[in-house]
Design a protein around this motif. Structure first.
Motif, PDB file in Angstrom:
ATOM      1  N   LYS A  66      35.669  36.461  32.043  1.00 23.37           N
ATOM      2  CA  LYS A  66      35.649  34.996  32.054  1.00 23.37           C
ATOM      3  C   LYS A  66      35.517  34.432  33.456  1.00 23.37           C
ATOM      4  N   LYS A  67      35.868  35.217  34.460  1.00 23.11           N
ATOM      5  CA  LYS A  67      35.798  34.755  35.849  1.00 23.11           C
ATOM      6  C   LYS A  67      34.430  34.981  36.480  1.00 23.11           C
ATOM      7  N   LEU A  68      33.526  35.621  35.731  1.00 25.07           N
ATOM      8  CA  LEU A  68      32.198  35.906  36.280  1.00 25.07           C
ATOM      9  C   LEU A  68      31.405  34.619  36.494  1.00 25.07           C
ATOM     10  N   PRO A  69      30.702  34.521  37.616  1.00 25.58           N
ATOM     11  CA  PRO A  69      29.819  33.371  37.808  1.00 25.58           C
ATOM     12  C   PRO A  69      28.637  33.450  36.847  1.00 25.58           C
ATOM     13  N   LYS A 128      30.818  43.831  40.969  1.00 26.54           N
ATOM     14  CA  LYS A 128      29.785  43.283  41.839  1.00 26.54           C
ATOM     15  C   LYS A 128      30.160  41.884  42.316  1.00 26.54           C
ATOM     16  N   ALA A 129      30.755  41.111  41.405  1.00 22.64           N
ATOM     17  CA  ALA A 129      31.171  39.752  41.755  1.00 22.64           C
ATOM     18  C   ALA A 129      32.540  39.738  42.442  1.00 22.64           C
ATOM     19  N   LYS A 130      33.135  40.934  42.610  1.00 21.15           N
ATOM     20  CA  LYS A 130      34.433  41.074  43.270  1.00 21.15           C
ATOM     21  C   LYS A 130      35.504  40.223  42.597  1.00 21.15           C
ATOM     22  N   VAL A 131      35.489  40.291  41.257  1.00 21.48           N
ATOM     23  CA  VAL A 131      36.507  39.575  40.486  1.00 21.48           C
ATOM     24  C   VAL A 131      37.847  40.265  40.703  1.00 21.48           C
ATOM     25  N   GLU A 132      38.858  39.486  40.987  1.00 20.94           N
ATOM     26  CA  GLU A 132      40.177  40.034  41.248  1.00 20.94           C
ATOM     27  C   GLU A 132      40.681  40.829  40.029  1.00 20.94           C
ATOM     28  N   GLY A 133      41.111  42.027  40.266  1.00 17.92           N
ATOM     29  CA  GLY A 133      41.606  42.896  39.216  1.00 17.92           C
ATOM     30  C   GLY A 133      40.612  43.962  38.813  1.00 17.92           C
ATOM     31  N   SER A 134      39.318  43.721  39.062  1.00 15.95           N
ATOM     32  CA  SER A 134      38.293  44.693  38.675  1.00 15.95           C
ATOM     33  C   SER A 134      38.375  45.962  39.503  1.00 15.95           C
ATOM     34  N   GLU A 135      38.924  45.856  40.715  1.00 14.55           N
ATOM     35  CA  GLU A 135      39.025  47.026  41.589  1.00 14.55           C
ATOM     36  C   GLU A 135      40.014  48.062  41.046  1.00 14.55           C
TER      37      GLU A 135
END
Length: 212
Positions: free
Chosen positions: A30-33, A143-150
């Motif tokens: 949901k946080k993806l641009p 790729k979008a460096k969404v927090e938590g994806s790491e």
């Protein structure tokens, strides 16, 4: 289509369980641009196609089930005709019709076993498409460096896809014997059908012969 796909995704996610069911949290997606979401369209389309293939194999199984029912009715009718045959010639035609109908039922049953196997493969392929979709979601989120994806390891999702695709390949290979049996049964039915057609006006359009 979008609404149908989302509903199917929800149902598939609940049905997948632990087998190839590892998901990316919706909260990350949901946080993806918007421009990154566009990159998910190809994976969404592949998933929609996989859903369609499962539907097609379901329909084929249902059609074959109806064909078997009709073929058994024809077999019973042919047996009744033999009992009512007024002469030797009519009795011979009835006996050929019985042989043809029996061979038809055997072929349809063999083909149905193949249909069921193909449906199982497509259901597993759908899980693979789901796994690829989840991998695409994770790739987009990282790729979008969404927090938590790491905190999610792409290798885990890649392995899920690889294991699923290997399972599909194995299941398809196991269908070889069913395919061979269905083809053999079909050839036997075709021979009986040709004999019946030849005896009844020597024509493929014989009223005694019904094509599938």
């Amino acid at each position: 289509m979008k609404r149908t796909l989302l509903l199917s995704l929800t149902l598939l996610a609940s049905a997948c369980g632990p087998r190839y069911g590892m998901r990316v949290p919706d909260s990350l997606v949901k946080k993806l641009p918007y421009e990154t979401r566009i990159e998910l369209l190809e994976a969404e389309n592949d998933l929609a196609l996989a859903i369609d293939r499962v539907d097609e194999t379901d329909n084929e199984v249902n059609r074959a089930r109806e064909n078997i029912r009709r073929a058994k009715s024809r077999q019973e009718a042919a047996e009744d005709e033999e009992d009512r045959a007024p002469d030797a010639s009519s009795r011979e035609v009835a006996q050929l019709a019985i042989a043809e109908s029996e061979a038809r039922v055997e072929y349809l049953r063999a083909h149905q076993r193949l249909n069921v196997g193909l449906r199982d493969v497509e259901k597993l392929s759908l899980r693979c498409a789901f796994s690829k979709f989840e991998l695409a979601r994770l790739t987009a989120a990282r790729k979008a460096k969404v927090e938590g994806s790491e905190r999610l390891d792409p290798k885990d999702y890649e392995e899920q896809v690889s294991e699923c695709e290997a399972a599909v390949k194995e299941e398809r290979a196991e269908l070889a014997e069913d395919t061979k049996e269905a083809q053999t049964a079909k050839e036997a039915w075709e021979a009986k059908k040709a004999a019946l057609a030849k005896k009844t006006f020597d024509a493929r359009a014989s009223p005694y012969v019904e094509n599938l």
